[in-house]
Structures are given as structure tokens and as C-alpha cells.
Enzyme design. Structure first.
Site, PDB file in Angstrom:
ATOM      1  NE  ARG A 198      -3.843  -0.167   1.444  1.00  0.00           N
ATOM      2  CZ  ARG A 198      -4.948   0.701   0.685  1.00  0.00           C
ATOM      3  NH1 ARG A 198      -5.517   2.012   0.714  1.00  0.00           N
ATOM      4  NH2 ARG A 198      -5.804  -0.677   0.468  1.00  0.00           N
TER       5      ARG A 198
ATOM      6  CB  CYS B 297      -2.259  -5.386   5.911  1.00  0.00           C
ATOM      7  SG  CYS B 297      -0.445  -6.302   6.214  1.00  0.00           S
TER       8      CYS B 297
ATOM      9  N   PRO C 284      -8.870   3.663   2.117  1.00  0.00           N
ATOM     10  CG  PRO C 284     -10.619   5.108   2.393  1.00  0.00           C
ATOM     11  CD  PRO C 284     -10.608   4.534   3.067  1.00  0.00           C
ATOM     12  CB  VAL C 285      -6.180   5.990  -1.698  1.00  0.00           C
ATOM     13  CG1 VAL C 285      -5.658   5.697  -1.680  1.00  0.00           C
ATOM     14  CG2 VAL C 285      -6.909   6.316  -3.570  1.00  0.00           C
ATOM     15  CG  ASP C 286     -11.901   8.528  -0.861  1.00  0.00           C
ATOM     16  OD1 ASP C 286     -11.846   8.275  -1.788  1.00  0.00           O
ATOM     17  OD2 ASP C 286     -13.347   8.086  -0.554  1.00  0.00           O
ATOM     18  CG  LEU C 287      -8.746  11.047   3.966  1.00  0.00           C
ATOM     19  CD1 LEU C 287      -8.726  10.548   5.737  1.00  0.00           C
ATOM     20  CD2 LEU C 287      -9.520  12.633   3.957  1.00  0.00           C
TER      21      LEU C 287
ATOM     22  CG  ASP D  91       0.695  -0.655  12.625  1.00  0.00           C
ATOM     23  OD1 ASP D  91      -0.468  -1.294  12.586  1.00  0.00           O
ATOM     24  OD2 ASP D  91       1.708  -0.060  12.611  1.00  0.00           O
TER      25      ASP D  91
ATOM     26  CB  ILE E 294      -7.053   3.467  13.620  1.00  0.00           C
ATOM     27  CG1 ILE E 294      -6.020   4.129  15.144  1.00  0.00           C
ATOM     28  CG2 ILE E 294      -6.415   3.792  12.374  1.00  0.00           C
ATOM     29  CD1 ILE E 294      -6.207   4.958  15.375  1.00  0.00           C
TER      30      ILE E 294
END
Length: 429
Positions: free
Chosen positions: A102, A126, A132-135, A316, A338
């Protein structure tokens, strides 16, 4: 496919050297695309994700030379990468490369900032929720990019270059902060990022960018200001120690008992996790060599924890803490705030005999005295190491399958643990 075999029950005693942080090394490598000059990175961990990013950067024409040495059992400096993006030959990042990791999507920022156009496949990595990649796209559009999604690719153009702007994230995003930060370094004018992520890895990248000639202030706070410059130069930078690896081994010691020095670890990078471990019964002692972790005799205390952006408890380390709490004296509660769907390790921990109940994003763990070894399957990077932690304390043999997840984020894990007395080995079929 490799597997890891563990025979549990041994306490951990000795020294574990902490590697450079993967979550800093990856964006630092990507930042090399911002300059024609050579960026030298020291203390880069030898991981599958780092190797994959080297392949991705090589696809763009980036030249990377690697060197590294081992100067003793506990003196390991990782590798040094000399990265030169003097001749970018391709601004397309294809699906077959980006889909495997990613973070590789972040190449969109320096390619757009320096080359003014790029085409990057939507990412992989993962399988944790949607992420999403919108931001990230929103941030680039704020800086003046024209962005379209077509055929699974994000196509971004800025014919006249990027322009400084206010980038206000509606929620804290590490990926978005990295992308906005890198893109803004070469934008015309001033960029202000608000609600920025405060993670130490963001600070490390900003420090490196400033060495390259960028003008970044406020990294590590929710408000980052970037004064754009016309070009960046080369630099030399040492990757900070991995706080997630530090926390993982600290929890392993708390799980098994023993006394281990985590050499090179920095307590300020994960104070919230160290506080939780202290509450759980571990003895944490920072010193000039790193962090010493011990648990002798006393049992494990239950805790109540919610994950949160830095400086809160890291998502994590959530799976590792859950493994630890399976042996606590009472009930623990862990809430994941998160990522969605980040409890895939629960079913596998249950194979050890763990008693875990899920209610939405909260897991209740009923501590039991004894775990029993079992064959288990890794589902993602952090979940896989939680199974290793459980196996270290379980009676009998544990076999962890799909360990390629581990290789993405943990350098020489079996070697580091076996050096402290664990019965652990990799089996290659």
C-alpha cells in the site's frame, strides 16, 4: 512456503538490537524521487517491503545501491541505501508492483511534484478494512492537481506545477500527511497542513526533507507549515529505530518472563505502549543503550486500552497486546479505533485456547493460565507476530503458517528471539 516452528515455555534473556523503522524507511526512500541528487539512507531494515519498494523505484529509473555490515552479535546497522533519481524514465507505477504494498502508492506525491504528471495504480498491502485513498487525492487536489481515476489507476497532472494551499484533513491520516508533506515541498508558495498526523515517522521524514533543502516546520504537531522551494538536493539521513518492533519484543518479554535489553530503542517513541506494559506488570527501564524490559515472577495484570493516533496506543501493537492479555489475571478490554476489521487474529489466538469475545470494535479477553501450542495461520503483518508471541508462551509446539507477512515488517525475527533463548526456527518446504 516458509513456516515458523516454536516450542514454547522459555524465558527471554539477553539483548535484541532494534532495526530501523519500516514506516519511516519507506516514505524516506520515496522522498528520493523529489531530487536529481543522491539521497543516502542509513539503518534501513532488510525487509520484503523495502525490497519491493526498491523494485518499484527501479521501474521509474531510480538507481539504488545497497551496502550493509554486521559488526558483532548485537551491533547491526541494517543497510545503507544510495538512491539516485537523476533519470526518471517512467512516471507510471503499474498494478503488478503497487498492488503488493500500500505505501508504494505514495510515489504519486514526489512524481507529481517534480515531474508534474503521474499515473499510479490503486494500492494493495495488508487486507485491513477499506483504507481508502480519498484523503490523499483530496490533498493533491488542494495543491492544484487535476486528478482522475480510470481503469484502476489514479492519473494526476499539474502542468504548471503544484501551488501551496491549506490542506485540512477531516481525520488524522498518516498516509495523507506523508503525501501532502512530500508534494508541498516543491509547490509554489506556502502549504499549511492541519489535523496532520503527529507520528515520529512523520517527523523523521520532515527532518530528512529539511536536510535536502526543504522548509518544513511543525512536524510532530497537528499543524505543519511547508514553504515551497524550487528544487531539493541530496542528503544523508539515518532512519529512526522501529517503535513497533520495540513494542513487539517488549510484549514478548512480558509474555514469557525474563530480562532483555532492546538495544537502540527510544522510549519517547512509544511511551503510551510502555505505560500499558508497566500497568500489565513489566518493569521498563530506559538507559543510555536502549530500553530494558523485565518480568520476573509476578503474573500479568489485565488492562483496558483503546488504540489512538500518536501519542496514543499504536494500532500496530494492538494484536501483540491482545496476545499478551490472553494470559492476564482477569478480563482485559481492547478497543480498535483506527482501522475496521483489525481483529482477524482473534480466531487464530483462539486455537491456543484463548477466550476472546468481540462486540463491535471492542475485544474482551478473559485471561487464562495456560496456552497450548497449535498450528495457526498469519493473516496480516501485525497479527502474524501476535501468534509468535502466543507461541513463545504456549505449552508444546506451535507452527505459524504464511510467515511471508512477518518478512514484510520484522528483520531477522527468529534470529533475534533465538538469541535470547527462544526455541524458534524457520522451516522451508
Amino acid at each position: 512456503m516458509d513456516r515458523i516452528r516454536i516450542v514454547g515455555g522459555n524465558k527471554l534473556n539477553g539483548t535484541i538490537p532494534i532495526s530501523g523503522a519500516k514506516n519511516a524507511a519507506l516514505p524516506l526512500m520515496i522522498a528520493a524521487l523529489l531530487t536529481e541528487e543522491t539521497l543516502i539512507l542509513d539503518n534501513v531494515p532488510r525487509l520484503a517491503d523495502v525490497a519491493q519498494l526498491q523494485r518499484i523505484l527501479g521501474n521509474h529509473g531510480v538507481d539504488i545501491m545497497s551496502a550493509g555490515k554486521r559488526s558483532g552479535d548485537h551491533e547491526y546497522q541494517g543497510q545503507t541505501l544510495h538512491i539516485s533519481a537523476a533519470n526518471v524514465i517512467d512516471t507510471t507505477a503499474p498494478y503488478e508492483l503497487v498492488s503488493k504494498m500500500r505505501a508504494s502508492f505514495w510515489v504519486i506525491a514526489p512524481l507529481l511534484a517534480r515531474m508534474h504528471e503521474t499515473k499510479v495504480s490503486l494500492p494493495g498491502g495488508c487486507a485491513i478494512g477499506t483504507r481508502p485513498v480519498d484523503l490523499l487525492i483530496m490533498a493533491l487536489e488542494k495543491l492544484g492537481a487535476e486528478v482522475a481515476i480510470d481503469g484502476g489507476y489514479v492519473i494526476a497532472k499539474a502542468p504548471g506545477g503544484l501551488t501551496g494551499a491549506e490542506v485540512d484533513f477531516p481525520k488524522v491520516t498518516v498516509s495523507g500527511t506523508h503525501v501532502a508533506l512530500m508534494a508541498a515541498t516543491l509547490a509554489k508558495g506556502t502549504t499549511v497542513i492541519t489535523n496532520a498526523a503527529c507520528e515520529p515517522e512523520i517527523v523523521d521524514v520532515a527532518d530528512c526533507l529539511n536536510k535536502m533543502g526543504a522548509r518544513v516546520s511543525g512536524a510532530g504537531t497537528p499543524r505543519i507549515v511547508i514553504e515551497g522551494v524550487s528544487r531539493l538536493g541530496g542528503a544523508r539521513h539515518t532512519v529512526l529505530p522501529d517503535r513497533i518492533e520495540t513494542g513487539t519484543y517488549a510484549m514478548a518479554v512480558a509474555m514469557t518472563g525474563g530480562d532483555v535489553l532492546l538495544r537502540g530503542a527510544r522510549p519517547e517513541l512509544l511511551q503510551s505502549a510502555l505505560d500499558v506494559l508497566t500497568e500489565a506488570g513489566a518493569v521498563i527501564t530506559p538507559n543510555n543503550e536502549g530500553i530494558r524490559v523485565a518480568r520476573n515472577g509476578a503474573g500479568i495484570n489485565p488492562v483496558i486500552v483503546s488504540t489512538a493516533p500518536f501519542p496514543g496506543f499504536p494500532t500496530d501493537l494492538q494484536a501483540q497486546l491482545m496476545a499478551l492479555m490472553t494470559r492476564a489475571k482477569g478480563s482485559s478490554h481492547i478497543t480498535e479505533t483506527i482501522f475496521e476489521n483489525r481483529f482477524m487474529h482473534v480466531q487464530e489466538l483462539a486455537r491456543f485456547g484463548a477466550r476472546i469475545h468481540l462486540d463491535g470494535e471492542t475485544a474482551t479477553i478473559e485471561g487464562i493460565g495456560i496456552l497450548r501450542g497449535a498450528p495457526v495461520m498469519a493473516t496480516d503483518l501485525r497479527a502474524s507476530v501476535s501468534l509468535v508471541i502466543a507461541g513463545l508462551a504456549a505449552e508444546g509446539e506451535t507452527m505459524v503458517n504464511r510467515v511471508y507477512h512477518l518478512d514484510r515488517g520484522f528483520e531477522r525475527l527468529e534470529e533475534k528471539l533465538s538469541g535470547c533463548g527462544a526455541s524458534i526456527e524457520r522451516i522451508s518446504d
